[in-house]
Design a protein around this motif. Structure first.
Motif, PDB file in Angstrom:
ATOM      1  N   ARG A   1       2.437  -1.696  30.230  1.00 46.16           N
ATOM      2  CA  ARG A   1       1.760  -0.965  29.168  1.00 46.16           C
ATOM      3  C   ARG A   1       1.770  -1.756  27.858  1.00 46.16           C
ATOM      4  N   PHE A   2       2.881  -2.419  27.608  1.00 47.84           N
ATOM      5  CA  PHE A   2       2.996  -3.229  26.385  1.00 47.84           C
ATOM      6  C   PHE A   2       1.948  -4.337  26.374  1.00 47.84           C
ATOM      7  N   TYR A   3       1.851  -5.079  27.478  1.00 43.07           N
ATOM      8  CA  TYR A   3       0.898  -6.194  27.508  1.00 43.07           C
ATOM      9  C   TYR A   3      -0.549  -5.703  27.607  1.00 43.07           C
ATOM     10  N   PHE A   4      -0.740  -4.540  28.227  1.00 43.38           N
ATOM     11  CA  PHE A   4      -2.088  -3.969  28.253  1.00 43.38           C
ATOM     12  C   PHE A   4      -2.546  -3.625  26.844  1.00 43.38           C
ATOM     13  N   ASN A   5      -1.653  -3.019  26.055  1.00 41.09           N
ATOM     14  CA  ASN A   5      -2.007  -2.616  24.693  1.00 41.09           C
ATOM     15  C   ASN A   5      -2.188  -3.799  23.760  1.00 41.09           C
ATOM     16  N   HIS A   6      -1.340  -4.813  23.913  1.00 37.78           N
ATOM     17  CA  HIS A   6      -1.330  -5.908  22.956  1.00 37.78           C
ATOM     18  C   HIS A   6      -2.169  -7.113  23.370  1.00 37.78           C
TER      19      HIS A   6
END
Length: 281
Positions: free
Chosen positions: A7-12
């Motif tokens: 989720r972190f890498y998807f968002n950023h």
């Protein structure tokens, strides 16, 4: 944990890449930039709405630089001063330290020392972002609307990917991406600092940075010095520059609110010093 990481890498990373793709398809492949500039260009006066307004130029182009410029300069000064307090030793500089406490300079120096990593991050991220923007400007050599034959200039209008040269300077044009907009977007560095400390207003800092960069860039569009897409492209380039720099400085755990924080060893960790008065020595 894996879901949090994804989720972190998807968002950023994922969302910004998707926005870049949408921007490329909707603007760069369709000529939408030119159509928008045609719409605001006055064919009777052969000028853009605010092209010759000196007051508007002063307010939106010169004065607007104050915010990012002063932020960068304050970070440089703070980073340099952050090395000062650890140099003091109670057994050698007791009187000086006592005086600094008395005039309330010591607390400021201790604050800067504690936040040395953050100050260095701001300085370096500003530098890397500026370098990235200048790299794309020189390696695409795109001319501004008023410089093209479409609006009274002498240069041919091209899209950035038509002129991109990976290793060499592509020409004299310096219009893509929006440099002025990037100045506002560099304030996103403060978002990553706020995210590191789990500050609840971090998203407001991000929103402020995005609005500032958008306003900086859009005003130049109405002056004929940028096409509309130059502003969001600047934002995307600045975002990735800031994000990867923040990852090096802080790591994902510090930037991801869903990860429980562990005690960290920081650049600003310094031995505790105690002020000893002459009477106690």
């Amino acid at each position: 944990m894996q879901n949090s990481r994804n989720r972190f890498y998807f968002n950023h990373v994922g969302i910004p890449l998707f926005l870049a793709l949408v921007l490329f398809v909707s603007f760069d492949l369709t000529g939408l930039d030119v159509r928008f500039s045609d719409w605001i260009y006055n064919t009777s006066t052969h000028a853009f709405p605010l092209q010759h307004s000196k007051l508007f130029e002063t307010i939106t182009h010169k004065w607007a630089r104050i915010i990012p410029n002063w932020t960068g300069e304050a970070a440089i000064i703070g980073a340099l001063l952050s090395f000062l307090w650890p140099r003091f030793r109670a057994e050698k500089h007791a009187r000086m330290m006592a005086w600094l406490e008395k005039v309330r300079i010591a607390p400021a120096l201790r604050f800067l020392t504690r936040h040395r990593r953050d100050l260095l991050f701001v300085v370096l991220s500003f530098s890397i972002t500026t370098g990235a923007i200048h790299y794309f400007k020189s390696h695409t050599s795109i001319y501004c609307p008023v410089e093209t034959t479409l609006y009274g200039g002498t240069e041919q209008q091209k899209e950035w990917y038509e002129n991109f040269n990976l290793l060499h300077d592509a020409g004299k044009g310096r219009c893509w991406p929006g440099g002025h907009a990037s100045g506002g977007f560099t304030m996103m560095a403060l978002f990553f600092v706020a995210r590191r400390y789990r500050w609840r207003h971090a998203r407001k800092v991000l929103a402020f940075s995005l609005i500032l960069g958008t306003v900086y860039g859009t005003t130049r569009v109405f002056q004929g010095w940028h096409f509309m897409s130059h502003t969001p492209w600047a934002g995307i380039i600045v975002w990735f520059s800031m994000f990867f720099t923040a990852m090096v400085f802080y790591g994902r755990a510090r930037l991801d609110p869903s990860v429980a924080l562990q005690p960290e060893r920081t650049l600003n960790a310094t031995p505790t010093t105690t002020v000893v008065s002459p009477a106690q020595r």
